[in-house]
Design an enzyme around this catalytic site. Structure first.
Site, mmCIF file in Angstrom:
data_model
loop_
_atom_site.group_PDB
_atom_site.id
_atom_site.type_symbol
_atom_site.label_atom_id
_atom_site.label_comp_id
_atom_site.label_asym_id
_atom_site.label_seq_id
_atom_site.Cartn_x
_atom_site.Cartn_y
_atom_site.Cartn_z
ATOM 1 N N ASN A 66 17.682 9.299 -2.274
ATOM 2 C CA ASN A 66 19.056 9.340 -2.774
ATOM 3 C C ASN A 66 18.967 9.138 -4.281
ATOM 4 O O ASN A 66 18.828 8.015 -4.765
ATOM 5 C CB ASN A 66 19.881 8.233 -2.103
ATOM 6 C CG ASN A 66 21.340 8.287 -2.501
ATOM 7 O OD1 ASN A 66 21.708 9.017 -3.429
ATOM 8 N ND2 ASN A 66 22.157 7.509 -1.828
ATOM 9 N N ARG B 91 19.646 13.412 -0.141
ATOM 10 C CA ARG B 91 21.094 13.333 -0.055
ATOM 11 C C ARG B 91 21.662 14.139 -1.225
ATOM 12 O O ARG B 91 21.330 13.875 -2.388
ATOM 13 C CB ARG B 91 21.551 11.888 -0.170
ATOM 14 C CG ARG B 91 23.047 11.807 -0.240
ATOM 15 C CD ARG B 91 23.520 10.393 -0.397
ATOM 16 N NE ARG B 91 24.972 10.393 -0.406
ATOM 17 C CZ ARG B 91 25.714 9.756 -1.286
ATOM 18 N NH1 ARG B 91 25.140 9.029 -2.231
ATOM 19 N NH2 ARG B 91 27.013 9.813 -1.211
ATOM 20 N N HIS C 244 31.192 11.444 2.864
ATOM 21 C CA HIS C 244 30.685 10.570 3.937
ATOM 22 C C HIS C 244 30.385 11.357 5.214
ATOM 23 O O HIS C 244 30.331 10.777 6.298
ATOM 24 C CB HIS C 244 31.712 9.473 4.330
ATOM 25 C CG HIS C 244 31.907 8.397 3.320
ATOM 26 N ND1 HIS C 244 33.113 7.758 3.164
ATOM 27 C CD2 HIS C 244 31.061 7.819 2.448
ATOM 28 C CE1 HIS C 244 33.006 6.843 2.208
ATOM 29 N NE2 HIS C 244 31.771 6.865 1.757
ATOM 30 N N ASN D 103 32.315 0.164 0.575
ATOM 31 C CA ASN D 103 32.925 0.079 -0.753
ATOM 32 C C ASN D 103 33.788 1.305 -0.992
ATOM 33 O O ASN D 103 34.931 1.218 -1.407
ATOM 34 C CB ASN D 103 31.837 -0.001 -1.809
ATOM 35 C CG ASN D 103 31.918 -1.292 -2.556
ATOM 36 O OD1 ASN D 103 33.007 -1.804 -2.818
ATOM 37 N ND2 ASN D 103 30.766 -1.831 -2.893
ATOM 38 N N ARG E 61 38.675 2.136 -5.884
ATOM 39 C CA ARG E 61 39.372 3.426 -5.989
ATOM 40 C C ARG E 61 40.736 3.342 -5.316
ATOM 41 O O ARG E 61 40.886 2.701 -4.274
ATOM 42 C CB ARG E 61 38.563 4.534 -5.318
ATOM 43 C CG ARG E 61 37.358 4.943 -6.116
ATOM 44 C CD ARG E 61 36.612 6.055 -5.393
ATOM 45 N NE ARG E 61 35.191 5.757 -5.331
ATOM 46 C CZ ARG E 61 34.392 6.124 -4.344
ATOM 47 N NH1 ARG E 61 34.849 6.812 -3.327
ATOM 48 N NH2 ARG E 61 33.133 5.797 -4.378
ATOM 49 N N GLU F 115 22.948 6.351 7.270
ATOM 50 C CA GLU F 115 22.949 7.678 6.644
ATOM 51 C C GLU F 115 21.533 8.177 6.362
ATOM 52 O O GLU F 115 21.255 9.363 6.507
ATOM 53 C CB GLU F 115 23.779 7.629 5.345
ATOM 54 C CG GLU F 115 25.266 7.497 5.645
ATOM 55 C CD GLU F 115 26.106 7.113 4.439
ATOM 56 O OE1 GLU F 115 26.109 5.917 4.077
ATOM 57 O OE2 GLU F 115 26.757 7.998 3.868
HETATM 58 P P1 ADP Z 1 28.602 0.740 0.289
HETATM 59 O O1 ADP Z 1 29.754 1.692 0.333
HETATM 60 O O2 ADP Z 1 28.320 0.219 -1.085
HETATM 61 O O3 ADP Z 1 27.388 1.192 1.067
HETATM 62 P P2 ADP Z 1 28.911 -1.222 2.429
HETATM 63 O O4 ADP Z 1 29.035 -0.258 3.558
HETATM 64 O O5 ADP Z 1 27.711 -2.077 2.350
HETATM 65 O O6 ADP Z 1 29.181 -0.528 1.029
HETATM 66 O O7 ADP Z 1 30.217 -2.164 2.473
HETATM 67 C C1 ADP Z 1 30.477 -3.101 1.476
HETATM 68 C C2 ADP Z 1 31.717 -3.894 1.849
HETATM 69 O O8 ADP Z 1 31.530 -4.532 3.123
HETATM 70 C C3 ADP Z 1 32.073 -4.996 0.855
HETATM 71 O O9 ADP Z 1 33.455 -4.962 0.563
HETATM 72 C C4 ADP Z 1 31.739 -6.257 1.636
HETATM 73 O O10 ADP Z 1 32.586 -7.313 1.245
HETATM 74 C C5 ADP Z 1 32.047 -5.837 3.044
HETATM 75 N N1 ADP Z 1 31.442 -6.763 4.003
HETATM 76 C C6 ADP Z 1 30.134 -6.947 4.272
HETATM 77 N N2 ADP Z 1 29.985 -7.950 5.165
HETATM 78 C C7 ADP Z 1 31.216 -8.409 5.473
HETATM 79 C C8 ADP Z 1 31.744 -9.433 6.317
HETATM 80 N N3 ADP Z 1 30.949 -10.199 7.055
HETATM 81 N N4 ADP Z 1 33.083 -9.595 6.366
HETATM 82 C C9 ADP Z 1 33.898 -8.835 5.619
HETATM 83 N N5 ADP Z 1 33.480 -7.872 4.802
HETATM 84 C C10 ADP Z 1 32.160 -7.653 4.720
#
Ligand code: ADP
Length: 370
Positions: free
Chosen positions: A7, A70, A159, A190, A220, A356
């Site tokens: 990636n 990717r 996605h 995120n 966003r 992914e």
């Molecule tokens: P990315 O899009 O960067 O790959 P992720 O899929 O890792 O992101 O998701 C990140 C989000 O998941 C953040 O907002 C984080 O706070 C949230 N997150 C991770 N663990 C928890 C949890 N136990 N409870 C609530 N939110 C969580």
């Protein structure tokens, strides 16, 4: 097969090595082109190779069977993973206007790799490809049609690798063929998006021409009145920066990490509570819309950071959806079960981890061994 998944971003290179679908090594080279970081993507790739050799995973890139990349934007041309050749590289380059930040960085990774290991098969896996099955009525915007015809302005969705992966997993859990399965898949990380999957194919998704549309995300804005950025520009506000980096949850409560927002809300912070309510309200809005589009839903799938880990968000999203056949079991949700629907719920509710990179490795293999 030994498959390296790359990636390649503008300032980072993430890599994972798979040996027969098992992840055997991974790493990331950050701060490419920045002070104190590595000079360029070529050097980043050399670092990655050295790290994999030092870890005893390979002797050199030359002993890999393939590389899966990717690639963010495949436009309307790429509807499936594609073996990379000079034509494909040129086509990805032509799509740069649609993804000016991402496609150039993805291309550098492809070209550097081709340069280092010219005989190694390379495959491009596109974030947009899964959504190319959307019907015209779902992907066209109601703006002058010339903008679509001349500049490709339409909904593409992103996605796709994640939505496709969890859709296949969900069908397996249901014990149904994917092409008979209807799903609403919620990728809540995120970045966040939701997809309506009918008979295994994407028929609608919340992200649009860019990943800025749809759900409320970390920073966003998601869907807003299109007049708002026009107003911002008139006031001298840099709409691009504000809507991409300072909006979403962060704009509403100053924080984009859902875990922290939940903590602040539990301690009584009103802005954090409101941010979660707006976030959930938008998700429910799309669930209602997609139930209407699909007619029949086998399961809702929660995935990515928030979807996989936040019982609170899942609970808030599903609250009061029984008239749509969606009934959550509070206990199963808190326990973190894979199926958190109540026994009486006609619609299953799954929590499935997305992967992914594994999906890119699997698709790369499918392209090479059809
Ligand atoms: P990315 O899009 O960067 O790959 P992720 O899929 O890792 O992101 O998701 C990140 C989000 O998941 C953040 O907002 C984080 O706070 C949230 N997150 C991770 N663990 C928890 C949890 N136990 N409870 C609530 N939110 C969580």
């Amino acid at each position: 097969m030994k498959i390296l998944v790359l990636n390649s971003g503008s300032s980072s290179l993430k890599y994972k090595l798979y040996d027969n679908h098992e992840k055997v090594a991974e790493g990331v080279v950050e701060r490419i082109g920045e002070e104190g970081g590595v000079k360029d993507h070529r050097e980043a790739l050399e670092r990655a190779e050295r790290a994999l050799v030092d870890a005893g995973a390979i002797d050199s890139f030359a002993m890999l069977d393939a590389v899966g990349h990717r690639v963010v934007h495949g436009g309307e041309r790429f509807i499936e993973p594609t073996r990379i050749d000079a034509d494909v590289i040129e086509a990805i380059r032509e799509l740069i206007p649609l993804a000016p930040l991402h496609n150039p960085a993805n291309l550098v990774g492809i070209e550097m790799m081709a340069d280092k290991a010219p005989d190694l098969p390379q495959v491009a896996v596109f974030d947009t490809a899964f959504h190319q099955t959307m019907p015209r009525k779902a992907y066209l915007y109601a703006i002058p049609i010339e903008l679509y015809e001349e500049y490709g302005v339409r909904r593409y969705g992103f996605h796709g690798t994640s939505h496709g992966y969890v859709a296949r997993k969900a069908a397996e859990k249901l014990g149904k063929p994917l092409n008979e399965t209807n799903l609403i898949t919620l990728h809540l990380g995120n970045g966040a998006s939701v997809c309506a999957v009918k008979r295994g194919k994407s028929i609608d998704t919340s992200m649009g021409f860019t990943p800025l549309a749809g759900l409320v995300m970390g920073t966003r804005c998601g869907d807003i009145d299109p007049e708002i950025p026009i107003l911002m520009e008139k006031k001298g506000i840099d709409a691009d920066t504000v809507l991409n980096k300072e909006s979403g949850l962060k704009g509403l409560c100053g924080e984009n990490d859902v875990r922290l927002i939940q903590e602040h809300a539990a301690m009584g912070d009103e802005k954090s509570k409101t941010a979660l309510e707006v976030y959930v309200h938008r998700i429910r809005h799309y669930i209602g819309a997609y139930v209407a589009e699909l007619g029949y839903v086998d399961a809702i799938v929660f995935t990515a950071g928030v979807g996989e880990h936040s019982a609170l968000i899942r609970q808030m999203v599903c609250e009061g959806l029984e008239p749509l056949g969606i009934a959550l079991d509070t206990q199963r949700n808190l326990q973190g079960d894979e199926d958190i629907a109540a026994d009486r719920s006609p619609v299953r509710i799954f929590v499935l981890p997305t992967d992914e990179e594994l999906e890119i490795a699997l698709q790369t293999e499918t392209v090479l061994n059809p």
